[in-house]
Design an enzyme around this catalytic site. Structure first.
Site, PDB file in Angstrom:
ATOM      1  N   TYR A 135      -5.692   1.971   6.097  1.00 38.68           N
ATOM      2  CA  TYR A 135      -5.836   3.209   6.864  1.00 38.68           C
ATOM      3  C   TYR A 135      -5.681   2.974   8.367  1.00 38.68           C
ATOM      4  CZ  TYR A 135      -7.636   5.637   2.700  1.00 38.68           C
ATOM      5  OH  TYR A 135      -7.770   6.195   1.457  1.00 38.68           O
ATOM      6  N   LYS A 190      -8.162  -5.980  -5.710  1.00 38.27           N
ATOM      7  CA  LYS A 190      -6.913  -5.970  -6.474  1.00 38.27           C
ATOM      8  C   LYS A 190      -6.280  -7.334  -6.199  1.00 38.27           C
ATOM      9  CE  LYS A 190      -3.851  -3.782  -9.007  1.00 38.27           C
ATOM     10  NZ  LYS A 190      -4.089  -3.495 -10.428  1.00 38.27           N
ATOM     11  N   ASP A 222      -8.467  -0.944 -10.775  1.00 39.33           N
ATOM     12  CA  ASP A 222      -8.060  -0.079 -11.892  1.00 39.33           C
ATOM     13  C   ASP A 222      -9.108  -0.115 -13.006  1.00 39.33           C
ATOM     14  OD1 ASP A 222      -7.211  -2.712 -11.877  1.00 39.33           O
ATOM     15  OD2 ASP A 222      -5.392  -2.376 -13.030  1.00 39.33           O
ATOM     16  N   ASP A 246     -12.583   4.956  -0.797  1.00 44.44           N
ATOM     17  CA  ASP A 246     -12.324   6.388  -0.614  1.00 44.44           C
ATOM     18  C   ASP A 246     -12.171   7.051  -1.983  1.00 44.44           C
ATOM     19  OD1 ASP A 246     -11.600   8.800   0.447  1.00 44.44           O
ATOM     20  OD2 ASP A 246      -9.708   8.136   1.317  1.00 44.44           O
ATOM     21  N   ASP A 250     -15.306   9.150  -4.444  1.00 45.26           N
ATOM     22  CA  ASP A 250     -15.115  10.536  -4.899  1.00 45.26           C
ATOM     23  C   ASP A 250     -15.229  10.617  -6.420  1.00 45.26           C
ATOM     24  OD1 ASP A 250     -14.803  11.651  -2.431  1.00 45.26           O
ATOM     25  OD2 ASP A 250     -12.836  12.528  -2.830  1.00 45.26           O
TER      26      ASP A 250
END
Ligand code: NAD
Length: 356
Positions: A135, A190, A222, A246, A250
């Site tokens: 980001y 990851k 994942d 992020d 959620d």
């Protein structure tokens, strides 16, 4: 102690008013000062984070934030959009650790889309690194590709990067949080594909040596996304980078069924923090008096616990919220057959009353 109160836009003003009401009845020694932020600040001062608001936030021990944004600002240049205020506050206050608890209240088990037995009693904490990763990584932009599958084509690119100190400090925060809870930390990465997250995994493993009492597991993002809906109660504290956090926070939030119930905290190394509900400014219901103020009230409780050193007052608020839910009061977002539907203000009043 000083609290900067920044209600923002949309339902922000309605829900923050209720949290302020709750803080006022606690009879604690702190000063609250209010300022404009987001679209409201843009209208008044031409910028979503005016210098006066930033100065107030920097001087305060904590910031109580509502929400910012409205679709009507979507055409503004990016630096003038309301959401930039949050990024500016995070950057200027050095808020690198984002805490998002996902708690399923007994009375709201039916609000989740998962089977009750999977989420009854759920109490997990997602800790997201907030100031690094793809980001913020430079370089980024658009250009003409010189290689890849389509040389000569227009392309866009971002840079994923994490430095050792950035990973170390968030890992320490996460191990310390896990130590105060179930002593289990899941680090999500990851590492099988990304160099940045192999490094993340290596550094978190090194930091673990300081916390032998906390069990550490590593999980690919994942798989973590799958496990969160398959067996969410297996998690205690989860730590991950900015982008994975992020998305996963959620996902975890929705396990509980209502975004109107979920608080959050973003802290710097001096325990100064910004406290806000996990949801946005909900322009679709703004001004109607129907928004759920509980996420903001619970954010105020987190503020008392993490930045203002008032854990008993935080406990009192959380207990009052549970009592109100047990009494059957519900805002529209968490309402179900048999419950009493109330508006934003009545819900705030009920919490105040439960505080005695
Ligand atoms: P949102 O969270 O505002 O709303 C999503 C849905 O949830 C809406 O249907 C809304 O009515 C409902 N909802 C949200 N909070 C609620 C509450 N307390 N009580 C009852 N229902 C609630 O997300 P969005 O619609 O994607 O975004 C709206 C605006 O908010 C956008 O401008 C976006 O950029 C901004 N936003 C701001 C923040 C922030 O300030 N931290 C976070 C997310 C989105």
């Amino acid at each position: 102690m000083k609290i900067a109160v920044l209600p923002g836009d949309g339902i922000g003003t309605e829900i923050v008013a209720e949290a302020v009401k709750v803080l006022q009845v606690l009879d604690l020694q702190f000063e609250m000062e209010q300022a404009l932020v987001g679209g409201a600040a843009y209208e008044a001062h031409g910028h979503p984070l005016p210098d006066s608001t930033l100065k107030l936030a920097k001087e305060a021990d904590a910031v109580l934030f509502g929400a910012v944004g409205d679709w009507k600002y979507d055409k503004l240049d990016r630096p003038l959009r309301p959401e930039q205020a949050i990024l500016g506050l995070r950057k200027n206050l050095g808020l690198f650790a984002n805490f998002r608890p996902a708690i399923c209240y007994e009375q709201l088990v039916g609000a989740s889309s998962l089977k009750p037995e999977l989420i009854a009693g759920l109490d997990i904490l997602i800790i997201r690194e907030l100031t690094g990763d793809i980001y913020f990584g430079q370089p980024r932009g658009r250009r003409t590709a010189v290689d890849g599958h389509f040389p000569g084509a227009e392309e866009a690119f971002d840079t994923m990067r994490y430095s050792r100190p950035e990973i170390e400090r968030i890992a320490h925060v996460a191990f310390q949080a896990a130590r105060k809870r179930g002593k289990k930390l899941t680090s999500v990465d990851k590492a099988n594909v990304l160099e940045t997250f192999q490094f993340w995994k290596d550094v978190v493993t090194e930091v673990h040596k300081d916390y032998p009492d906390v069990a550490l597991e590593h999980m690919y993002v994942d798989n973590a996304a799958m496990q969160l809906v398959k067996a969410p109660k297996k998690f205690d504290v989860v730590v991950t980078g900015n982008m994975f956090g992020d998305i996963l926070s959620d996902e975890a939030a929705m396990l509980t069924g209502s975004i109107g119930m979920l608080p959050s905290a973003s802290l710097n190394s001096a325990s100064q923090g910004l406290y806000e509900p996990s949801h946005g400014s909900a322009p679709d219901i703004a001004g109607k008096g129907v928004a759920n103020p509980l996420a903001t009230i619970l954010s105020a409780a987190m503020m008392l616990r993490f930045s203002l050193n008032q854990p008993e007052a935080a406990d009192r608020i959380e207990t009052a919220v549970k009592q109100v839910l047990a009494s059957g009061l519900r805002t529209a977002d968490i309402w179900s057959e048999g419950a009493t539907r109330v508006g934003t203000r009545e819900m705030g009043d009920a919490v105040v009353k439960a505080l005695g």
